[in-house]
Design a protein around this motif. Structure first.
Motif, PDB file in Angstrom:
ATOM      1  N   UNK A   1       4.631   3.751  10.970  1.00 45.47           N
ATOM      2  CA  UNK A   1       3.282   3.674  10.418  1.00 45.47           C
ATOM      3  C   UNK A   1       2.529   4.944  10.766  1.00 45.47           C
ATOM      4  N   UNK A   2       1.767   5.451   9.813  1.00 48.42           N
ATOM      5  CA  UNK A   2       0.973   6.650  10.030  1.00 48.42           C
ATOM      6  C   UNK A   2      -0.303   6.309  10.792  1.00 48.42           C
ATOM      7  N   UNK A   3      -0.845   7.310  11.466  1.00 49.12           N
ATOM      8  CA  UNK A   3      -2.100   7.114  12.194  1.00 49.12           C
ATOM      9  C   UNK A   3      -3.232   7.042  11.167  1.00 49.12           C
ATOM     10  N   UNK A   4      -3.337   5.887  10.534  1.00 50.49           N
ATOM     11  CA  UNK A   4      -4.293   5.688   9.452  1.00 50.49           C
ATOM     12  C   UNK A   4      -4.622   4.194   9.400  1.00 50.49           C
ATOM     13  N   UNK A   5      -5.337   3.799   8.380  1.00 53.18           N
ATOM     14  CA  UNK A   5      -5.704   2.391   8.270  1.00 53.18           C
ATOM     15  C   UNK A   5      -4.513   1.569   7.772  1.00 53.18           C
ATOM     16  N   UNK A   6      -4.609   0.251   7.975  1.00 47.23           N
ATOM     17  CA  UNK A   6      -3.580  -0.654   7.452  1.00 47.23           C
ATOM     18  C   UNK A   6      -3.506  -0.540   5.936  1.00 47.23           C
ATOM     19  N   UNK A   7      -4.663  -0.456   5.310  1.00 43.72           N
ATOM     20  CA  UNK A   7      -4.739  -0.347   3.853  1.00 43.72           C
ATOM     21  C   UNK A   7      -3.936   0.858   3.359  1.00 43.72           C
ATOM     22  N   UNK A   8      -4.161   2.043   3.978  1.00 44.37           N
ATOM     23  CA  UNK A   8      -3.486   3.260   3.541  1.00 44.37           C
ATOM     24  C   UNK A   8      -1.996   3.209   3.847  1.00 44.37           C
ATOM     25  N   UNK A   9      -1.603   2.550   4.918  1.00 44.36           N
ATOM     26  CA  UNK A   9      -0.184   2.452   5.240  1.00 44.36           C
ATOM     27  C   UNK A   9       0.562   1.597   4.225  1.00 44.36           C
ATOM     28  N   UNK A  10      -0.073   0.556   3.728  1.00 46.69           N
ATOM     29  CA  UNK A  10       0.569  -0.254   2.687  1.00 46.69           C
ATOM     30  C   UNK A  10       0.557   0.501   1.361  1.00 46.69           C
ATOM     31  N   UNK A  11      -0.545   1.139   1.052  1.00 43.24           N
ATOM     32  CA  UNK A  11      -0.682   1.882  -0.211  1.00 43.24           C
ATOM     33  C   UNK A  11       0.308   3.035  -0.313  1.00 43.24           C
ATOM     34  N   UNK A  12       0.874   3.465   0.798  1.00 40.99           N
ATOM     35  CA  UNK A  12       1.844   4.560   0.807  1.00 40.99           C
ATOM     36  C   UNK A  12       3.064   4.232  -0.061  1.00 40.99           C
ATOM     37  N   UNK A  13       3.330   2.916  -0.238  1.00 42.21           N
ATOM     38  CA  UNK A  13       4.445   2.510  -1.090  1.00 42.21           C
ATOM     39  C   UNK A  13       4.219   2.834  -2.547  1.00 42.21           C
ATOM     40  N   UNK A  14       2.962   2.778  -2.995  1.00 45.76           N
ATOM     41  CA  UNK A  14       2.621   3.133  -4.380  1.00 45.76           C
ATOM     42  C   UNK A  14       1.166   3.582  -4.386  1.00 45.76           C
ATOM     43  N   UNK A  15       0.957   4.874  -4.546  1.00 45.87           N
ATOM     44  CA  UNK A  15      -0.361   5.458  -4.341  1.00 45.87           C
ATOM     45  C   UNK A  15      -1.386   5.030  -5.380  1.00 45.87           C
ATOM     46  N   UNK A  16      -0.929   4.579  -6.552  1.00 43.97           N
ATOM     47  CA  UNK A  16      -1.882   4.176  -7.592  1.00 43.97           C
ATOM     48  C   UNK A  16      -2.161   2.672  -7.576  1.00 43.97           C
ATOM     49  N   UNK A  17      -1.752   1.998  -6.525  1.00 44.55           N
ATOM     50  CA  UNK A  17      -1.945   0.545  -6.441  1.00 44.55           C
ATOM     51  C   UNK A  17      -3.421   0.199  -6.268  1.00 44.55           C
ATOM     52  N   UNK A  18      -3.819  -0.938  -6.810  1.00 50.55           N
ATOM     53  CA  UNK A  18      -5.193  -1.410  -6.666  1.00 50.55           C
ATOM     54  C   UNK A  18      -5.331  -2.199  -5.361  1.00 50.55           C
ATOM     55  N   UNK A  19      -6.564  -2.469  -5.001  1.00 51.29           N
ATOM     56  CA  UNK A  19      -6.816  -3.242  -3.792  1.00 51.29           C
ATOM     57  C   UNK A  19      -6.204  -4.641  -3.898  1.00 51.29           C
ATOM     58  N   UNK A  20      -6.307  -5.236  -5.080  1.00 49.66           N
ATOM     59  CA  UNK A  20      -5.753  -6.575  -5.282  1.00 49.66           C
ATOM     60  C   UNK A  20      -4.232  -6.562  -5.121  1.00 49.66           C
ATOM     61  N   UNK A  21      -3.579  -5.523  -5.633  1.00 50.47           N
ATOM     62  CA  UNK A  21      -2.122  -5.427  -5.512  1.00 50.47           C
ATOM     63  C   UNK A  21      -1.710  -5.225  -4.056  1.00 50.47           C
ATOM     64  N   UNK A  22      -2.485  -4.456  -3.330  1.00 51.47           N
ATOM     65  CA  UNK A  22      -2.174  -4.220  -1.914  1.00 51.47           C
ATOM     66  C   UNK A  22      -2.299  -5.519  -1.124  1.00 51.47           C
ATOM     67  N   UNK A  23      -3.357  -6.266  -1.379  1.00 51.09           N
ATOM     68  CA  UNK A  23      -3.539  -7.540  -0.663  1.00 51.09           C
ATOM     69  C   UNK A  23      -2.470  -8.551  -1.068  1.00 51.09           C
ATOM     70  N   UNK A  24      -2.062  -8.527  -2.336  1.00 54.88           N
ATOM     71  CA  UNK A  24      -1.003  -9.444  -2.787  1.00 54.88           C
ATOM     72  C   UNK A  24       0.312  -9.126  -2.084  1.00 54.88           C
ATOM     73  N   UNK A  25       0.623  -7.845  -1.918  1.00 47.89           N
ATOM     74  CA  UNK A  25       1.845  -7.450  -1.217  1.00 47.89           C
ATOM     75  C   UNK A  25       1.786  -7.882   0.237  1.00 47.89           C
ATOM     76  N   UNK A  26       0.598  -7.757   0.853  1.00 45.94           N
ATOM     77  CA  UNK A  26       0.446  -8.167   2.249  1.00 45.94           C
ATOM     78  C   UNK A  26       0.630  -9.680   2.393  1.00 45.94           C
ATOM     79  N   UNK A  27       0.157 -10.434   1.420  1.00 46.66           N
ATOM     80  CA  UNK A  27       0.310 -11.890   1.474  1.00 46.66           C
ATOM     81  C   UNK A  27       1.785 -12.282   1.360  1.00 46.66           C
ATOM     82  N   UNK A  28       2.530 -11.625   0.463  1.00 47.95           N
ATOM     83  CA  UNK A  28       3.950 -11.933   0.324  1.00 47.95           C
ATOM     84  C   UNK A  28       4.730 -11.612   1.593  1.00 47.95           C
TER      85      UNK A  28
END
Length: 653
Positions: free
Chosen positions: A495-522
């Protein structure tokens, strides 16, 4: 170096600077403007000598009238010889400081007599106005010098940014084996520090090479002009002043060799110092757990002491230049005093000539240091371009196309690979993974499981054989498109020294907030993320140190879920999870893997019991058997032994 010809030495020295000059092209207008201002500052330097002569001529005038006449005691005027060489002869007459009484005598009987009735006021006012020419010339030179420094600093910073960007991009584009051979701290030091030194060599030297010679030439021309006007003969003083400069060059050239050697060693030790720091900070958990703080401190002190020694060597060589130039210049001043006494020059010419020598000193000192600085910068510049010129071992073909993955079939066709000569990591490895199936690789350490992953991601190319995805050789497609179609979850999550949000978004930089939260829920990460102090905006710390191992792994899995690639690589993806969390994540992975081709590495057999096929591998990538868990238990002794080592009950005490 001793075996090289002079032309080869010159080429080796000038080559890096010619390449550096290429970075000036986007900013050549501002650079030329800065050089122009520097040249103007140099020209004003010569004008300042003439200004000094003019001003001192008003403050310390000779005793001749304005038309070549000398004022006598009787108030009359007699013609004097205009030859300045004779001005040193004793003159009759009482001459006051401001020359106003002489003017009154000459103006007697005219309309000017009343205007000059207060000579002390008129003379001092004229002198004050004339004297202001000196600060005016200094201010003009200062303005041009400021504009010169501003323009070149502007260019310098942009050149530095461009060099760093180019070098960083080049290093990031290197193959994985490059980073296995290079030290991370040394690379950081080169990008940060040595690019700065290279940039200084370009802009600072370019400025001084133009500005300082013009300053010297303009001052020398002014000195020649003044002396010729004063003595009406051969300008021995001016010619003698020119002899001083070659006397400074010889020791500077000698010191330049020492500086180049010491400068290169300094940069080498600076790289080692950076390596020590980077490794100590990256492995701080190991350092702390092994109580090796003092050991790391000693390594740092040793590297720092070596670097300081080389810094002192080149600084001593650099600082020796100044005293050498000053000593030679002082000899010139002493010779000038003797010369003036012999020729009996007027005060204004003497002060102007001495002022010219003083104005020659700063540009001469700066110019003499250029060679020394360039020698030190050459080592850094050479290293920067050596890195830039290192070709990546893995490169896209010129006609490489983007990969198309409609199904996700993976084929290893007689693949051979070795990291070291004579030691095969994979040998005649063949395996076909049908679309949408989950295959697990099991075997002892050194069986080539991770090598298969690295080859599939094209971190390396096989020495022999081919890897195809949906019939396309991965060497014929772009690396970017290949890796865009592969999701990865490693055993050691990063994990990079960054926020949780940015660390998940690293998988797909154009992802929306809803998509990031959905991935976290899964990935069953949403709940613990909301419990963090700032939720998704919580900074995880260096390598995720503010989270538990299980939490780090779930964020890493959420990143892979967000990527939603048709091929998924799992390198013991649930190694850091407890039993309860593992069950939840396994359910999420089951959903994620639907319709995808999955290749998993498993050291814990319990995590791959439901795989469609298990590939049993021995050392060298030899495929021992392929089948389901129950099939392998029934027919494969090697697999059965691995299973029993992990699951057999402990013997009673």
């Amino acid at each position: 170096m001793a075996d090289m010809s002079t032309s080869e030495i010159v080429k080796a020295s000038t080559g890096p600077y010619k390449r550096l000059a290429g970075y000036l092209k986007p900013y050549k207008s501002r650079f030329i403007l800065g050089i122009l201002f520097g040249a103007l500052a140099g020209l004003v330097n010569g004008g300042l000598v003439l200004t000094i002569r003019h001003v001192t001529g008003q403050v310390f005038p000779d005793k001749s009238g304005p038309a070549g006449q000398m004022i006598t005691e009787g108030g009359g005027a007699e013609t004097v010889v205009a030859n300045p060489a004779a001005r040193g002869q004793p003159l009759d007459g009482d001459f006051d400081n401001d020359g106003a009484s002489n003017a009154l005598e000459l103006a007697k009987g005219t309309d000017l007599a009343d205007a000059l009735s207060k000579p002390e006021v008129v003379g001092l006012s004229a002198i004050a106005m004339t004297a202001m020419l000196v600060p005016a010339a200094m201010a003009l030179r200062g303005l041009f010098s400021y504009l010169n420094a501003y323009c070149l600093t502007w260019v310098s910073l942009r050149v530095l940014s461009d060099i760093r960007t180019s070098l960083f991009r080049r290093i990031l584009g290197q193959s994985l084996d490059f980073f296995g051979k290079k030290k991370g701290g040394d690379l950081i030091q080169t990008i940060f520090n040595q690019t700065r030194i290279a940039q200084m060599a370009l802009t600072n030297a370019s400025s001084d090479i133009i500005k300082q010679p013009i300053s010297i030439i303009s001052a020398v021309i002014a000195i020649f002009y003044i002396e010729i006007q004063a003595v009406q003969g051969f300008p021995w003083f001016s010619v003698g002043s020119l002899v001083l400069f070659p006397l400074c060059i010889a020791p500077v050239m000698y010191l330049g060799k020492k500086v180049r050697k010491s400068g290169g060693k300094e940069e080498e030790e600076a790289g080692m110092l950076m390596v020590v720091m980077q490794e100590a900070f990256a492995g701080i958990r190991v350092v702390k757990s092994q109580a090796r703080e003092e050991y790391e401190q000693q390594k740092f002190e040793d590297a720092n002491a070596k670097m300081m020694r080389f810094i002192m060597r080149w600084r001593k060589a650099l600082e020796m230049v100044g005293p050498m130039v000053e000593t030679v210049a002082s000899v010139g001043v002493a010779a000038a005093l003797v010369y003036v006494a012999m020729r009996e020059l007027p005060a204004k010419d003497f002060l102007a000539l001495q002022g010219g020598l003083v104005l020659l000193y700063p540009p001469a000192k700066a110019l003499s240091r250029i060679h020394v600085m360039l020698q030190k910068c050459l080592a850094a510049t050479t290293k920067v371009f050596e890195l830039m010129d290192t070709p990546p071992k893995i490169q896209d073909k010129e006609d490489a196309k983007e990969i198309d993955v409609p199904n996700g079939e993976i084929v290893f066709d007689d693949v051979n690979h070795a990291y070291q000569k004579g030691i095969n990591a994979l040998e005649h490895f063949s395996l076909t993974i049908p679309p949408g199936k989950t295959y697990a690789l099991v075997g002892e350490t050194g069986a080539g499981k991770s090598t298969a992953f690295s080859l599939l991601l094209r971190f390396y190319d096989p020495y022999y054989g081919a890897i195809r995805i949906d019939g396309q050789d991965i060497r014929d497609v772009t690396q970017q498109s290949l890796r865009d179609n592969i999701g990865v979850v490693n055993q050691e999550s990063f994990l990079f020294h960054d926020t949780i949000y940015e660390n998940i978004r690293y998988g797909r930089l154009d992802a929306t907030k809803a998509e990031i939260e959905a991935a976290a829920k899964k990935a069953h990460a949403h709940e613990f993320i909301l419990e963090q102090p700032e939720g998704y905006q919580t900074v995880v710390g260096d390598k995720g140190c503010n989270l538990s191992g299980g939490q780090q792994q779930r964020i890493s899995i959420a990143r892979a879920i967000l990527r939603d690639a048709p091929i998924l690589l799992l390198d013991e993806a649930m190694a850091s999870l407890d039993a309860e969390t593992e069950k939840k994540v396994q359910e999420a992975l089951d959903i994620l893997c639907e319709g995808k081709t999955v290749l998993a590495i498993a050291h814990r057999l319990a995590t791959i019991l439901e795989a469609d096929q298990i590939v049993v591998m021995a050392k060298g990538g030899v495929v021992v058997d392929i089948g389901t868990h129950l099939e392998l238990l029934d027919r494969c002794d090697y697999y059965r032994r691995l299973y029993e080592l992990q699951f057999r009950a402990p013997e009673p005490a």
